[in-house]
Design an enzyme around this catalytic site. Structure first.
Site, mmCIF file in Angstrom:
data_model
loop_
_atom_site.group_PDB
_atom_site.id
_atom_site.type_symbol
_atom_site.label_atom_id
_atom_site.label_comp_id
_atom_site.label_asym_id
_atom_site.label_seq_id
_atom_site.Cartn_x
_atom_site.Cartn_y
_atom_site.Cartn_z
ATOM 1 N N HIS A 93 0.807 -1.324 0.117
ATOM 2 C CA HIS A 93 0.098 -0.089 -0.145
ATOM 3 C C HIS A 93 0.661 1.176 -0.034
ATOM 4 O O HIS A 93 1.785 1.223 0.809
ATOM 5 C CB HIS A 93 -1.076 0.053 1.203
ATOM 6 C CG HIS A 93 -1.887 1.033 1.164
ATOM 7 N ND1 HIS A 93 -3.128 0.924 0.741
ATOM 8 C CD2 HIS A 93 -1.853 2.324 1.614
ATOM 9 C CE1 HIS A 93 -3.713 2.021 0.482
ATOM 10 N NE2 HIS A 93 -3.274 2.903 1.244
ATOM 11 N N ASP B 97 -13.984 3.948 8.070
ATOM 12 C CA ASP B 97 -13.024 4.566 7.310
ATOM 13 C C ASP B 97 -13.635 5.493 6.173
ATOM 14 O O ASP B 97 -13.142 6.509 5.788
ATOM 15 C CB ASP B 97 -11.877 3.553 6.787
ATOM 16 C CG ASP B 97 -10.750 4.593 5.965
ATOM 17 O OD1 ASP B 97 -10.341 5.446 6.478
ATOM 18 O OD2 ASP B 97 -10.731 4.135 4.775
ATOM 19 N N ARG C 259 -13.010 13.715 6.966
ATOM 20 C CA ARG C 259 -11.738 14.453 7.117
ATOM 21 C C ARG C 259 -11.253 15.288 5.729
ATOM 22 O O ARG C 259 -10.850 16.290 6.102
ATOM 23 C CB ARG C 259 -10.595 13.568 7.378
ATOM 24 C CG ARG C 259 -10.854 12.810 8.782
ATOM 25 C CD ARG C 259 -9.943 11.447 8.803
ATOM 26 N NE ARG C 259 -8.661 11.994 8.570
ATOM 27 C CZ ARG C 259 -7.774 10.951 7.816
ATOM 28 N NH1 ARG C 259 -8.189 9.714 7.380
ATOM 29 N NH2 ARG C 259 -6.617 11.257 7.760
ATOM 30 N N SER D 165 -6.626 5.066 9.255
ATOM 31 C CA SER D 165 -7.301 4.887 8.069
ATOM 32 C C SER D 165 -6.647 3.692 6.984
ATOM 33 O O SER D 165 -7.476 3.013 6.676
ATOM 34 C CB SER D 165 -7.340 6.193 7.385
ATOM 35 O OG SER D 165 -7.792 6.154 5.725
ATOM 36 N N LYS E 73 -7.956 -0.618 6.668
ATOM 37 C CA LYS E 73 -8.428 -1.234 5.497
ATOM 38 C C LYS E 73 -7.570 -2.379 5.060
ATOM 39 O O LYS E 73 -7.927 -3.432 4.593
ATOM 40 C CB LYS E 73 -8.194 -0.364 4.354
ATOM 41 C CG LYS E 73 -9.263 0.883 4.153
ATOM 42 C CD LYS E 73 -9.246 1.887 3.192
ATOM 43 C CE LYS E 73 -7.946 2.898 3.302
ATOM 44 N NZ LYS E 73 -8.412 4.109 3.018
HETATM 45 N N1 URA Z 1 -4.848 7.108 2.358
HETATM 46 C C1 URA Z 1 -5.763 6.619 3.070
HETATM 47 O O1 URA Z 1 -6.400 5.639 2.712
HETATM 48 N N2 URA Z 1 -6.244 7.192 4.105
HETATM 49 C C2 URA Z 1 -5.661 8.350 4.906
HETATM 50 O O2 URA Z 1 -5.821 8.994 5.633
HETATM 51 C C3 URA Z 1 -4.412 8.951 3.718
HETATM 52 C C4 URA Z 1 -3.973 8.296 2.696
#
Ligand code: URA
Length: 433
Positions: free
Chosen positions: A82, A161, A168, A183, A187
Site C-alpha cells: 500500500h 474509514d 476528514r 485509515s 483497510k
Molecule cells: N490514504 C488513506 O487511505 N487514508 C488516509 O488517511 C490517507 C491516505
C-alpha cells in the site's frame, strides 16, 4: 457513554479508552452520531494528537466496523502493498504482475483517485472493458487460477474509514499521523493479507510533507500491523516530484507497460524493484533482497511479468491486446509542448500542483459524480536536477479541451523553479522501517 464527553476529553488532552473509541466508531458507522460531532472530535484529535495505544484501538475498531475478509481460501502467504498516495504513482500496475510472475499470490484491494492523487482502480479502467467489481468468490478464484486479482474497496470493508475519510477530506483533518495510520491500516487489516509492505511517501506531493513525519507514520503503521499479528515492512520514498514521467491515467498505464518491458524511468524502476524485493522476501519466495531482485529481473527480461499483466487484464474482462498494442488505450485528441520560460537547472517541482493540473485537464474528479477522462495528462521531460534551455520542452500535455489545457499550462509553469546552480542530489529511497 456520551459523544459530548468523548469530544471534551480529547479536546482537553485526555487519552480515550478502548471502550470510548469503540462506542464512537460503532455508533458513527450505524449513523447514530452526527457528522458535526465527529468533525469536532477529528479536530480535537488533530490538535491534541493520539497515543500509540489510542491509534491501535482506533484502527482495530475501524477494521472491525465491517467485514474482515478471510483469504484462507487462497494458497500461500498473501502479501499486500500500500502506498500513502502521490502523483504519478502507478506502482501497483507494474509491481503486482512482477511479483505474481515470481509465484507470489497477489490479492489486492485498491482505491480510486483522491484529491490531487490518482488511484489504481481508475488507472486500470484504461484497459477497455476492465472491471474491478468482483465478488469475493471471483476475486479468490482469480488469485488461485492466475495468481493475481485487484478489486475496489467494497462497501462492507472498513465502512467507518469510508465515512471518516470523506469527512476528514472536507474538514482539514487529513494530515494527522494517527488518523492516516488508522485509515490505511484498518483497510489493510480488514482485507486479510498475512504480510503488508508499505510505501510511505514524503515531500510536496505527499500527505506527509516532512521526512521525519513520514518516518513516524511508517513506524506507527508497522507497529499497528505487528500488534495485529501481520508481517510488516515500510519504505519511505520520495514524492517531492512526480514518480516517473507520466501523470494521468492511461499515460501511467503506458509507463507501467514500458517498465514491464525494462524501459521504465529510473526512479520508478528503482521503486518497483525495491518494493517487489520486500514483498518476495515477506512472502518467503526469496531468502534475501538480492535474490528477490534477481527473480524480478528475470521476469522482466523473459517477458513473464508483461504476460502476467495481460492474463490479469483478460481475467477481469479487459482487452489483453492493449498490453501489447498500446494504441488501444484511451488517447487524447490534442497535445502541446510546455516550453521552459528560462534556461537553468530545474531546482524544484511543486508536486501536488502537477497532480492538480492533471485534475484540471479532466483526469481526476472535481466532485464525487465526475466522470474521469482517462486519456488526458502530462509527460514530464525535465525533472529536478535536469538542465534546460529557454524554450525547450519541459513536458507534453495531452488534452481534449483547449480552455482546460490553457489553465493547466499556466498552473504547470508556476510549479517549476529554476536555478543557475545544479541542485544537490537527494536519495529517492529515504530509508526502511
Ligand atoms: N490514504 C488513506 O487511505 N487514508 C488516509 O488517511 C490517507 C491516505
Amino acid at each position: 457513554m456520551r459523544m459530548y464527553d468523548i469530544i471534551m476529553k480529547k479536546r482537553n488532552g485526555g487519552e480515550l479508552s478502548k471502550e470510548e473509541l469503540r462506542f464512537f466508531i460503532e455508533n458513527y458507522t450505524k449513523g447514530e452520531i452526527p457528522d458535526y460531532q465527529v468533525s469536532a472530535l477529528m479536530m480535537a484529535i488533530y490538535f491534541q494528537k493520539m497515543s500509540e495505544a489510542e491509534t491501535f484501538e482506533l484502527t482495530m475498531a475501524m477494521a472491525e466496523s465491517g467485514e474482515m475478509l478471510d483469504l484462507s481460501g487462497i494458497q500461500g502467504i498473501k502479501v499486500d502493498k500500500h502506498s500513502t498516495g502521490g502523483v504519478g504513482d502507478k506502482t501497483s500496475l507494474a509491481l503486482t504482475p512482477m511479483v505474481a510472475a515470481c509465484g507470489l499470490p497477489v490479492a489486492k484491494m485498491s482505491g480510486r483517485g483522491l484529491g490531487h492523487t490518482g488511484g489504481t482502480i481508475d488507472k486500470l479502467e484504461s484497459f477497455p472493458r476492465f472491471s474491478t467489481s468482483l465478488t469475493t468468490e471471483q476475486f479468490m478464484e482469480n488469485v488461485n487460477r492466475i495468481g493475481i486479482a485487484i478489486m475496489g474497496q467494497t462497501a462492507d470493508l472498513a465502512p467507518a474509514d469510508k465515512k471518516l475519510y470523506a469527512l476528514r477530506d472536507v474538514t482539514a483533518t487529513v494530515d494527522n499521523l494517527s488518523l492516516i495510520a488508522s485509515s490505511i491500516m484498518s483497510k489493510k487489516l480488514a482485507s486479510g493479507a498475512d504480510a503488508i509492505v508499505l510505501d510511505v511517501k514524503t515531500g510536496s506531493g505527499a500527505f506527509m510533507k516532512k521526512e521525519e513525519d513520514a518516518f513516524a507514520l511508517a513506524e506507527e503503521m508497522v507497529k499497528i500491523g505487528r500488534s495485529a499479528g501481520r508481517t510488516m515492512s515500510a519504505l519511505v520514498t520520495d514524492m517531492d516530484q512526480p514518480l516517473g514521467n507520466a501523470v494521468g491515467n492511461s499515460l501511467e498505464v503506458l509507463e507501467a507497460i514500458n517498465t514491464l518491458q525494462g524501459k521504465g524511468p529510473a526512479d520508478f524502476t528503482e521503486l518497483v524493484y525495491a518494493l517487489g524485493s520486500e514483498m518476495l522476501v515477506a512472502g518467503k519466495k526469496a531468502n534475501t533482497l538480492a535474490e528477490a531482485k534477481g527473480m524480478l529481473e528475470e521476469v522482466i527480461g523473459n517477458g513473464n511479468a508483461l504476460e502476467k499483466l495481460a492474463e490479469f487484464v483478460a481475467a477481469q474482462g479487459g482487452d489483453r491486446n492493449a498490453v501489447y498494442d498500446t494504441s488501444l488505450l484511451p488517447k487524447a485528441k490534442e497535445s502541446e509542448e510546455i516550453p521552459a520560460p528560462q534556461e537553468g537547472y530545474v531546482s524544484k517541482i511543486v508536486c501536488d500542483e502537477i497532480g492538480s493540473c492533471c485534475l484540471m485537464l479532466g483526469g481526476g474528479r472535481e466532485t464525487k459524480e465526475s466522470v474521469i477522462d482517462l486519456s488526458v495528462g502530462i509527460i514530464l521531460h525535465k525533472k529536478v536536477g535536469d538542465c534546460v534551455k529557454a524554450g525547450e520542452s519541459l513536458a507534453t500535455m495531452y488534452y481534449n479541451d483547449q480552455a482546460k489545457a490553457d489553465a493547466a499550462m499556466e498552473r504547470f509553469l508556476k510549479a517549476y523553479s529554476f536555478s543557475s546552480q545544479e541542485p544537490p542530489k537527494t536519495a529517492f529511497i529515504k530509508g526502511k522501517v
